[in-house]
Each structure stands twice: as C-alpha cells, then as structure tokens.
Design a protein around this motif. Sequence first.
Motif, mmCIF file in Angstrom:
data_model
loop_
_atom_site.group_PDB
_atom_site.id
_atom_site.type_symbol
_atom_site.label_atom_id
_atom_site.label_comp_id
_atom_site.label_asym_id
_atom_site.label_seq_id
_atom_site.Cartn_x
_atom_site.Cartn_y
_atom_site.Cartn_z
ATOM 1 N N ASN A 445 0.830 -1.215 0.000
ATOM 2 C CA ASN A 445 0.000 0.000 0.000
ATOM 3 C C ASN A 445 0.864 1.264 0.000
ATOM 4 O OD1 ASN A 445 -2.129 -1.743 0.375
ATOM 5 N ND2 ASN A 445 -2.503 -1.198 2.525
ATOM 6 N N LEU A 446 1.915 1.240 0.805
ATOM 7 C CA LEU A 446 2.742 2.442 0.961
ATOM 8 C C LEU A 446 3.424 2.799 -0.361
ATOM 9 C CD1 LEU A 446 3.987 4.648 2.801
ATOM 10 C CD2 LEU A 446 5.864 3.044 3.268
ATOM 11 N N ALA A 447 3.962 1.797 -1.050
ATOM 12 C CA ALA A 447 4.620 2.063 -2.331
ATOM 13 C C ALA A 447 3.620 2.657 -3.317
ATOM 14 C CB ALA A 447 5.229 0.773 -2.885
ATOM 15 N N LYS A 448 2.429 2.088 -3.356
ATOM 16 C CA LYS A 448 1.385 2.591 -4.260
ATOM 17 C C LYS A 448 1.001 4.015 -3.897
ATOM 18 C CE LYS A 448 -0.208 -0.911 -6.896
ATOM 19 N NZ LYS A 448 -0.720 -0.856 -8.249
ATOM 20 N N GLU A 449 0.805 4.212 -2.599
ATOM 21 C CA GLU A 449 0.346 5.514 -2.093
ATOM 22 C C GLU A 449 1.392 6.603 -2.363
ATOM 23 O OE1 GLU A 449 -2.573 7.566 -0.538
ATOM 24 O OE2 GLU A 449 -2.754 5.429 -0.114
ATOM 25 N N PHE A 450 2.614 6.288 -2.076
ATOM 26 C CA PHE A 450 3.675 7.312 -2.109
ATOM 27 C C PHE A 450 4.270 7.511 -3.494
ATOM 28 C CE2 PHE A 450 8.185 8.606 -1.194
ATOM 29 C CZ PHE A 450 7.864 9.876 -0.752
ATOM 30 N N LEU A 451 4.284 6.483 -4.303
ATOM 31 C CA LEU A 451 5.016 6.580 -5.569
ATOM 32 C C LEU A 451 4.123 6.708 -6.799
ATOM 33 C CD1 LEU A 451 7.839 3.964 -4.829
ATOM 34 C CD2 LEU A 451 8.024 6.447 -4.741
ATOM 35 N N THR A 452 2.803 6.805 -6.589
ATOM 36 C CA THR A 452 1.962 7.038 -7.782
ATOM 37 C C THR A 452 1.134 8.310 -7.598
ATOM 38 O OG1 THR A 452 0.287 5.570 -6.862
ATOM 39 C CG2 THR A 452 1.746 4.657 -8.539
#
Length: 452
Positions: A445-452
Amino acid sequence: MSDSVLDETFSLLTELIQNKCVNPPGDEMKSIKSIEKFLKKKGVNCKTFESAPNRGNLVAKIEGLEKNHPGLIFGPSHVDVVPVTKLEDWDVDPFAGVIKDGYIWGRGTLDMLFIVATQVQAFAKLHKENFEPKGDLVLFIVADEECGGMYGAKWMIDNHFEELGFKNKKMYAVTESGGITIAPGKLIFINGEKGIFLKRLKFKGTPGHGSMPYASNNAILKASKAATLLSDYCDKKIPVNTQYLSDLVKGMDMNFLTRFMITKKKLLPFTLKILKKRKPEMAKLLHALSRMTISPNIVKGGTKTNIIATDAQLVLDIRTLPGQDEKYVISHIKKALGNLAEEVEIVEVEEGGFKSIGSASPANSDFVIMMEKAIQKEIPNAKLVPLVAMGATDGRFLREQNVDTYGYSLCDPDVPMNEYIELIHGINERISIKTIELSLRVYYNLAKEFLT
Ligand SMILES: [Zn+2]
C-alpha cells in the motif's frame, strides 16, 4: 493478497530462519542467496555485494519515471539474527521454522526476518504488476545489523552509495519495528533512536592498612560517590528536552491535564515522582525520552580486604538524545562529578568499542501521512504515534545521509505490546501469521500511495 502470495512469503521466511544467520559470525550470504533465488524466479533483477567472506547484501530497484520525485527504500532490512540462549526453555527448535498456533516460530522471526520476507514479496509483487512508480523503489537487504552494521548497511553506504539511489534525491526508508498497537487505534512508528556511549571511569587511591581507614584516600569511596552523583544529576539537573514526549503524547490524544503534566519541563520531575508509584514503566519511558541517561552498571576495585583500595572503576551505560555527541557526554559527566572530576580518568570501555549518535527523522511530514494512510487501508481510523527507540539500528546510517528513516510495519493489533517486547531477542520468538499478512499489505500500500 492471494493465498499463493502468502504461502510464498511463509516459505521464504521459513528458509531465512533455517539459514541460521547467527551473528557472530553471521554468514548472511546464505540468506542473501535465498532472496536472490526468490527474486530471480519472479524475473526480478538484483545485485548482491560481498562485504567479507560469506557476508552478503542485496539491492534491487524499480526506477522511477520522474527524475526528481522522492524515492522509497524497503530497508535497510537485516537477515542476521542474535544467538539463542536458554535453548532448553524453547518450546520448538528455534531454527526449524515451525508453524503452529497461528504463528511462525524461530530466532529472528520478529527481529526482523518477517519484515525482510514481506518487503521482498511486496517488491516482487509490484514488479510483477509492472508497477511504474514516479520515484525509485529500492529493496535494500543487509548483513550485520546485530553487531554494528560494519559489514552491512554502513559498508554499503561507504562502498556502494550510488547503488542505493539517494545521491541527489530525497529518499524515505521503512525498516524494522513499529506498527505495534500501544492503545486502541494507536500504533507506534519509530522516528528516531537514542545514541549509545559506554564509558569507564577510573579512580585512584593511596594504599594503607584497612584497620585504620580514617581520612584515607580510598578509590572505592570515590567510585561509589561518583555513582550516586551521576544518578542524582541525571534525575535532577541534566538538561531536559520534552520534544519527543510532546510528539508521543500528542499522538496519543491524552487529555489536556495529562499532556500538560508530561510536557511542561518544570512539572516533569513532579510528574515522574507520581508515576514512579502508580505506573513505573511509564515513568521509566518518560524519563528516558526526555534526557541523556547515565546508568552505572559495573563496578570493580580493590585488591585485598585489609588494604585501602588504590584502584576502582565504574562502567557507565549512557544513552543520549538525538544529536547529543561525545563532547556533550563528557562535559555532563564532569559537571555531575563536581570536584571529583579532577580525580577521574574517563576512557572507552574497550578499544574501538560500540558507540552511536542518536538520530531522528521528522515526526510529522507528508510521508508520515502516507504511512498512516497505508495502514488505514487495513485498519480504518488507525493513528500513527511517533516514538524514539532506546536501541541503535541501521536506521542511523541512512539518517546521516539525509534519508528520513522510520521503523514501520503493521503488527496484529490483537497481540499485546508486551508480547512483542518480551519476544525480541527472547525465548520462543515468533510472529503471527496475521502480522505477516498485514505487513505485506502495508508495504505494498505504501509504495502505491507514495510513488503514484
Ligand atoms: Zn533488528
């Protein structure tokens, strides 16, 4: 997450436990190879780095589409574990990777192999989905955290800095501990750590007959006086900083009066006094989070019962707040000792012994909000609360490089906080299946949230 994604994570974790990377000597290359094999099978390219024979580190990267977008590091996450003591007290073989009662059991499961396994799997899953992040996503797995990081995170930064991608870019890192429920709906994340300095104080005396001690120059009496002076100074006179307490109590939504009692410098001694009786564990934490602490933990001295002691030593365990350095430590030891400072020699506990300067990343930032959002997808309305940890981790090496680094995962909220504290480096170390699933989701979730 599908069952197969979870099953793969469990078997990777089991393999890491069975690899038995006990440090010393570490031999972490075994687990680095396991991770490399796991990633290769999924078509993920990675690089491995050997810092010394059998000591391994690993980096994998998904390049960001935008050159200047901040990046995210999964790690530094360590594959080494501490030795097993009291094997006879374990209910299972600590290196078998037993699954029972909803837990995976074994040395290192909690510190921090479950994070390694879930970060590797989250990274692989994103890769498989052809994730196109705006900023770099870096997987950074290391050796040697448990013995100081000189063959792991520190070595990588000194020797392969460019591989890590934070040369000209703002990066954020998520690594061990954090995500533990401290009160209903409140979860800890670690935004910093205290520093450690170990010092030996040496005192000298004059020999004489023990039968006539009056007005003698006794080294043991000096060491004993020093111990009392240091402890009093630390409780009553040392500079107090309530910033980390404020961050903590703000997040906890405590009522106004309690907050006031804890965060007002002038009231803190009084508050500690009350808490000492009612909630001693809380008092200990507030005391430690508000100052440099000094604990005289070893005393040595004297040679014979009838000779006035000519030598005595006091070994101090000193924990500093972020930013307080060696100069600060020495100057406050001397202040505490007063006149006795003229008679002390202050040396390292051992040549080249372990020391670290404490460090902290912002307790509030857009990134912290993103971390909270990633958790709220799993536990709606959960709030993150910042805590400065007492022990040193590899996080300090990244903070030195201006990488905001946080202890962040998501632990099963039904497991009480005390259980986590007891199990780290402890007997029957284990991690609940639910924690593995939640942490895997939250990194994803964090990667999706922060990097998109
Ligand atoms: Zn650890």
